[in-house]
Design a protein around this motif. Structure first.
Motif, short mmCIF file in Angstrom:
data_model
loop_
_atom_site.label_atom_id
_atom_site.label_comp_id
_atom_site.label_asym_id
_atom_site.label_seq_id
_atom_site.Cartn_x
_atom_site.Cartn_y
_atom_site.Cartn_z
N LEU A 59 0.83 -1.20 0.06
CA LEU A 59 -0.18 0.15 0.07
C LEU A 59 0.84 1.13 0.08
CD1 LEU A 59 -2.64 1.49 0.41
CD2 LEU A 59 -2.47 1.26 2.89
N VAL A 60 0.65 1.96 -0.85
CA VAL A 60 1.38 3.47 -0.99
C VAL A 60 0.46 4.33 -1.24
CG1 VAL A 60 2.90 4.90 -2.14
CG2 VAL A 60 3.23 2.70 -2.01
N ALA A 61 0.21 5.52 -0.31
CA ALA A 61 -0.81 6.59 -0.51
C ALA A 61 0.33 7.90 -0.11
CB ALA A 61 -1.73 6.36 0.57
N ASN A 62 -0.31 8.85 -1.03
CA ASN A 62 0.34 10.14 -0.96
C ASN A 62 -0.91 11.01 -0.65
OD1 ASN A 62 2.45 12.16 -1.46
ND2 ASN A 62 0.90 13.12 -2.32
N VAL A 63 -0.98 11.84 0.31
CA VAL A 63 -2.03 12.76 0.89
C VAL A 63 -1.92 14.26 0.97
CG1 VAL A 63 -4.06 13.07 2.41
CG2 VAL A 63 -2.93 10.59 1.95
N PRO A 64 -2.06 15.18 0.19
CA PRO A 64 -1.63 16.54 0.47
C PRO A 64 -2.67 16.98 1.63
CG PRO A 64 -2.01 16.03 -2.01
CD PRO A 64 -2.62 14.94 -1.34
N LEU A 65 -2.11 17.76 2.41
CA LEU A 65 -2.91 18.27 3.57
C LEU A 65 -3.18 19.84 3.55
CD1 LEU A 65 -1.40 16.08 6.51
CD2 LEU A 65 -3.63 15.72 5.16
N GLY A 66 -3.06 20.41 2.40
CA GLY A 66 -2.76 21.63 2.06
C GLY A 66 -1.93 22.14 0.94
N ASP A 67 -1.44 23.29 0.79
CA ASP A 67 -0.74 23.62 -0.14
C ASP A 67 0.81 23.57 0.36
OD1 ASP A 67 -2.61 24.52 -1.90
OD2 ASP A 67 -2.65 26.71 -1.24
N THR A 68 0.88 23.65 1.62
CA THR A 68 2.22 23.56 2.12
C THR A 68 2.85 22.07 2.90
OG1 THR A 68 1.74 24.69 4.22
CG2 THR A 68 2.36 25.98 2.14
N LEU A 69 1.65 21.32 3.30
CA LEU A 69 1.78 20.09 3.98
C LEU A 69 1.42 18.98 3.27
CD1 LEU A 69 2.83 19.49 7.04
CD2 LEU A 69 0.10 19.68 7.61
N ALA A 70 1.99 17.87 3.37
CA ALA A 70 1.61 16.50 2.58
C ALA A 70 2.33 15.33 3.61
CB ALA A 70 2.30 16.29 0.95
N PHE A 71 1.44 14.27 3.48
CA PHE A 71 1.69 13.18 4.06
C PHE A 71 1.74 12.00 3.03
CE2 PHE A 71 0.22 8.99 5.89
CZ PHE A 71 1.00 9.06 6.94
N ARG A 72 2.76 11.10 3.43
CA ARG A 72 3.06 9.81 2.47
C ARG A 72 3.24 8.56 3.32
NH1 ARG A 72 4.12 9.60 -2.76
NH2 ARG A 72 5.04 7.46 -3.83
N PHE A 73 2.69 7.53 2.81
CA PHE A 73 2.64 6.08 3.62
C PHE A 73 3.22 5.05 2.77
CE2 PHE A 73 0.95 2.31 5.09
CZ PHE A 73 1.99 1.99 6.38
N ALA A 74 4.11 4.12 3.14
CA ALA A 74 4.24 3.15 2.07
C ALA A 74 4.31 1.81 3.28
CB ALA A 74 5.57 3.04 1.50
N GLY A 75 3.43 0.81 3.12
CA GLY A 75 3.49 -0.12 3.85
C GLY A 75 3.56 -1.59 3.12
N THR A 76 3.92 -2.60 3.52
CA THR A 76 4.35 -3.84 3.18
C THR A 76 4.07 -5.05 4.15
OG1 THR A 76 5.79 -3.14 1.26
CG2 THR A 76 5.56 -5.45 1.75
N ARG A 77 3.23 -6.17 3.69
CA ARG A 77 3.16 -7.44 4.52
C ARG A 77 3.54 -8.34 3.49
NH1 ARG A 77 3.26 -11.15 7.16
NH2 ARG A 77 1.90 -12.04 8.51
N MET A 78 4.32 -9.18 3.85
CA MET A 78 4.85 -10.28 3.03
C MET A 78 4.96 -11.51 3.93
SD MET A 78 7.70 -8.86 0.58
CE MET A 78 9.11 -9.27 1.56
N ASP A 79 4.81 -12.57 3.30
CA ASP A 79 4.86 -14.13 4.12
C ASP A 79 5.02 -15.00 2.88
OD1 ASP A 79 4.48 -16.25 5.51
OD2 ASP A 79 2.66 -16.06 6.09
N TYR A 80 6.48 -15.43 2.73
CA TYR A 80 7.06 -16.03 1.74
C TYR A 80 7.28 -17.44 2.41
CZ TYR A 80 7.06 -12.37 -1.48
OH TYR A 80 6.75 -11.36 -2.42
N PRO A 81 7.19 -18.62 1.62
CA PRO A 81 7.53 -19.92 2.15
C PRO A 81 8.85 -20.28 2.05
CG PRO A 81 6.71 -20.09 -0.10
CD PRO A 81 6.64 -18.66 0.43
#
Length: 521
Positions: free
Chosen positions: A200-222
């Motif tokens: 999951l990757v999300a970029n969220v502007p919170l105004g003209d001068t403020l922004a938030f970004r998140f990157a998350g991963t869940r992996m389960d490999y054999p």
């Protein structure tokens, strides 16, 4: 082999409904690409944004877009695609304790190391943005990766003899809301199971001068490695003795796909840019790994004369491991007109633990005779490591278009490292008591070795470069670095039994404590 193995990956879901996703530029391409692609490469290896062909250094760059398109999962897979770089890939279990990256063949630790942290500074430094740290972090949501060959003591606070690898993450964007969600299944050759991953990757502007970004991963490999001669254990974790403790008979089992890999990863960034001259980004990164066993293969035959097959390990016990990385960073830039002032403040904690099989090591050295030839030996080494540091770096980079350019920096690092090992010959105490028929006084338990390495490193440095352009074709650069390193190492070792301590299982020897310190300017 990559840290996950050879994968056949099938994308189940890729959502691009969020606006702006396809507009994300790939500003860094492979340095060995065509001349057309080279025109698009912009890097900051020289501490200012430049085209890669304008930098007088031996540098390679790989864009985040290429990493994603190639489905690269870890640094080992990535760095194998860069010329002049070598890395020992023993799977995720052994990827985070020792920095095994080699540039131009330089390193201080042997290729066989990886089970435990060493008291050495790697010849290749690794950076996450402006924070020098080494860990087996997932390569997710990156802008690009830059690889600089050769000494980097006049451009980077954490100088390195062999070179530097920089992982540069994507910053929050003020232009619009964007992101993506994806999921995949993987089939690993040699495994009986399927792996899966979600991103999951999300970029969220919170105004003209403020922004938030998140990157998350869940992996389960054999896993793909089979532990084919593992002891059956009782409720106390001791090898089962089907015919009694003094009888040599043991009970074994086979564990398929033991080297599983389970990961949680997340990175959150908040960016504030109130004006064109001031930009600050706060970033928090966290990753937790759980590994079920070692990725390896035993050659030859087992004790019953059976030859080991592909992806089979002859360890008599499983070798799980775990690690946890947590980092916070605050990076700010101020445009002063004549130059740009950058401040990078960061703190990280990296810790892990593992169980290692030492029975074969004991047997090869003939040590089991000192344990009265205990018929079901299981030598266990329980190891831990910790690495935490506070880092501050100030850097001034010229902005003028004139012939004289400069980079000046101040650097401070306060690092604490801890490594421990507790070794046991599991079940030996009960066996010797049964052999003698009473509670022998010279053996207090199964533990035969205790080790603690406690270290502190402090580094202060001032560095810089001056470059003068005599013409469009001739630049002359001079650089210097002044540094003061202080290190303190406190080592505690206690050997309880065995040939290194006494001629038989006598009372525990006196502990050995070694303390040393050094200072270099």
């Amino acid at each position: 082999m990559s840290a996950i193995g050879k994968l056949s990956t099938f994308t189940l879901l890729s959502s691009t409904a969020l606006s702006g996703l396809m507009a994300l530029p790939a500003i860094a391409q492979d340095s060995e690409a065509s001349d057309i692609a080279l025109e698009e490469i912009v890097v900051t290896a020289s501490r200012r944004a430049e085209r890669i062909q304008d930098i007088p250094y031996n540098i390679s760059a790989v864009s985040g877009a290429r990493i994603e398109d190639a489905k690269m999962l870890d640094s080992a897979e990535l760095l194998r695609s860069v010329s002049g770089v070598a890395i020992v890939d023993r799977g995720p279990r052994n990827a985070g304790a020792v920095n095994s990256i080699r540039i131009r063949g330089l390193n201080v630790d042997g290729s066989a190391l990886g089970d435990y942290a060493t008291s050495a500074a790697a010849t290749v430094s690794t950076y996450l943005n402006d924070t020098p740290m080494f860990a087996n972090l997932l390569i997710k949501d990156l802008e690009r990766v830059e690889v600089l060959r050769g000494p980097q003591g006049t451009l980077y606070g954490s100088g390195a003899l062999g070179g530097t690898v920089r992982y540069i993450t994507r910053k929050p964007d003020f232009d619009g809301f964007s992101g993506h969600v994806s999921a995949s299944l993987s089939s690993v050759k040699g495994s009986e199971s399927l792996g899966w991953a979600t991103d999951l990757v999300a970029n969220v502007p919170l105004g003209d001068t403020l922004a938030f970004r998140f990157a998350g991963t869940r992996m389960d490999y054999p896993g793909l490695t089979d532990y084919v001669n593992v002891y059956e254990l009782d409720a106390n974790g001791v090898p089962v003795a089907p015919n009694g403790i003094l009888d040599p008979t043991a009970s074994f089992k086979s564990v398929e796909d033991a080297d599983t890999y389970d990961v949680w990863f997340g990175r959150a960034s908040l960016r504030w840019k109130p004006s064109d001259s001031f930009d600050v980004t706060a970033t928090y990164t966290r990753q937790s790994d759980d590994m079920g066993g070692r990725r390896a293969q035993t050659v030859g035959r087992d004790g019953f004369g059976n030859e080991y097959g592909k992806y089979e390990v002859g360890s008599v016990q499983l070798e799980p491991a775990d690690s946890d990385v947590e980092m916070g960073a605050l990076e700010a830039t101020i445009d002063l007109g004549f130059a740009t002032l950058t401040s990078s403040t960061s703190y990280y904690e990296h810790e892990g633990s593992s169980i290692s099989e030492n029975t074969g090591f004991y047997a090869q050295n003939g040590w089991l005779a000192w344990y009265y030839n205990y018929p079901r030996p299981m030598a266990t080494a329980a190891r831990t490591y910790e690495d935490k540091a506070f880092i501050e770096e100030l850097r001034l980079v010229s902005n003028s278009d004139g012939p004289l350019q400069y980079v000046f920096g101040l650097y401070y690092q306060d690092q604490d490292r801890l490594a421990t090992q507790e070794s046991f010959l599991v079940g030996a105490k009960a066996y010797v008591d049964a052999l003698y028929g009473y509670d022998v006084s010279w053996i207090t338990g199964d533990q035969d070795f205790h080790y603690i390495l406690d270290e502190n490193f402090k580094q202060k440095a001032a560095y810089g470069e001056l470059t003068y352009a005599f013409s469009d074709k001739i630049d002359v650069t001079v650089g210097a670095r002044y540094f003061k390193n202080e290190s303190t190492s406190d080592t505690f070792m206690r050997c309880r039994s065995g040939p290194d301590c006494s001629q038989s299982l006598n009372p525990p020897s006196r502990p050995k404590r070694i303390r040393c310190s050094s200072r270099r300017t």
